[in-house]
Each structure stands twice: as C-alpha cells, then as structure tokens.
Design a protein around this motif. Structure first.
Motif, PDB file in Angstrom:
ATOM      1  N   UNK A   8       0.664  -1.131   0.052  1.00  0.00           N
ATOM      2  CA  UNK A   8      -0.011  -0.002   0.078  1.00  0.00           C
ATOM      3  C   UNK A   8       0.803   1.266   0.117  1.00  0.00           C
ATOM      4  N   UNK A   9       1.884   1.162   0.714  1.00  0.00           N
ATOM      5  CA  UNK A   9       2.623   2.234   0.808  1.00  0.00           C
ATOM      6  C   UNK A   9       3.356   2.651  -0.444  1.00  0.00           C
ATOM      7  N   UNK A  10       3.600   1.774  -1.291  1.00  0.00           N
ATOM      8  CA  UNK A  10       4.466   1.982  -2.608  1.00  0.00           C
ATOM      9  C   UNK A  10       3.170   2.119  -3.682  1.00  0.00           C
ATOM     10  N   UNK A  11       2.068   2.029  -3.283  1.00  0.00           N
ATOM     11  CA  UNK A  11       0.937   2.239  -4.298  1.00  0.00           C
ATOM     12  C   UNK A  11       0.539   1.133  -4.876  1.00  0.00           C
ATOM     13  N   UNK A  12       0.905  -0.061  -4.588  1.00  0.00           N
ATOM     14  CA  UNK A  12       0.226  -1.414  -5.247  1.00  0.00           C
ATOM     15  C   UNK A  12      -0.841  -1.885  -4.536  1.00  0.00           C
ATOM     16  N   UNK A  13      -1.852  -1.222  -4.788  1.00  0.00           N
ATOM     17  CA  UNK A  13      -3.327  -1.649  -4.115  1.00  0.00           C
ATOM     18  C   UNK A  13      -3.404  -3.023  -4.237  1.00  0.00           C
ATOM     19  N   UNK A  14      -3.718  -3.620  -5.656  1.00  0.00           N
ATOM     20  CA  UNK A  14      -3.820  -4.926  -5.904  1.00  0.00           C
ATOM     21  C   UNK A  14      -2.957  -5.915  -5.270  1.00  0.00           C
ATOM     22  N   UNK A  15      -1.659  -5.795  -5.169  1.00  0.00           N
ATOM     23  CA  UNK A  15      -0.973  -6.580  -4.362  1.00  0.00           C
ATOM     24  C   UNK A  15      -1.302  -6.589  -2.817  1.00  0.00           C
ATOM     25  N   UNK A  16      -1.551  -5.496  -2.505  1.00  0.00           N
ATOM     26  CA  UNK A  16      -1.863  -5.398  -0.865  1.00  0.00           C
ATOM     27  C   UNK A  16      -3.111  -6.158  -0.625  1.00  0.00           C
ATOM     28  N   UNK A  17      -4.128  -6.012  -1.770  1.00  0.00           N
ATOM     29  CA  UNK A  17      -5.565  -6.847  -1.275  1.00  0.00           C
ATOM     30  C   UNK A  17      -5.263  -8.260  -1.534  1.00  0.00           C
TER      31      UNK A  17
END
Length: 70
Positions: A8-17
């Motif tokens: 999330x911090x690096x802006x990778x929302x799909x990976x976080x989910x």
C-alpha cells in the motif's frame, strides 16, 4: 500484514489486497477447519527434498498425527 502495508505504501493496491486475502483465507482455514497452510507447505517441502527430513521428522507426515481432544 507487513507485506500488505508496504505494498500500500508503494501504491500497489492490488498486491496489498491479494496479500490480505491470502492471510484471511489461511486464518479461516486454521480457525474453522484446523488446517494449517504453513504446516502443509513445510511438509510438502520436506517431501520433495528441499528441506532435509532431519529438520523435522514429525512434520514430514502431518496426517499421521493423532487429533487433539477438544
């Protein structure tokens, strides 16, 4: 959880989910069915020879354990 926060911090929302989804699935399997995903993966790694049997002889065959009473 750390991986999800970093994603999330690096802006990778799909990976976080996806990471959070995997954590929820693993926790649900453990709490509802008593199936530990980590134990199954570890046993598989021993079975294919990536981890030597001496590391955990008992873990190489998790299905032979007696179920806990309760």
């Amino acid at each position: 959880m750390t991986a999800a926060v970093l994603a999330l911090g690096f802006g990778h929302h799909l990976a976080a989910y996806l990471v959070l989804g995997a954590v929820v699935v693993a926790a649900t399997l453990e709490s509802v069915f008593g199936f530990c995903v980590g134990c199954a993966i570890f046993a598989g790694l021993i079975r294919i020879g990536w981890i030597p049997d001496a590391v955990c002889a008992e873990c190489s065959d998790i299905w032979s354990r007696a179920p806990a009473n309760g």
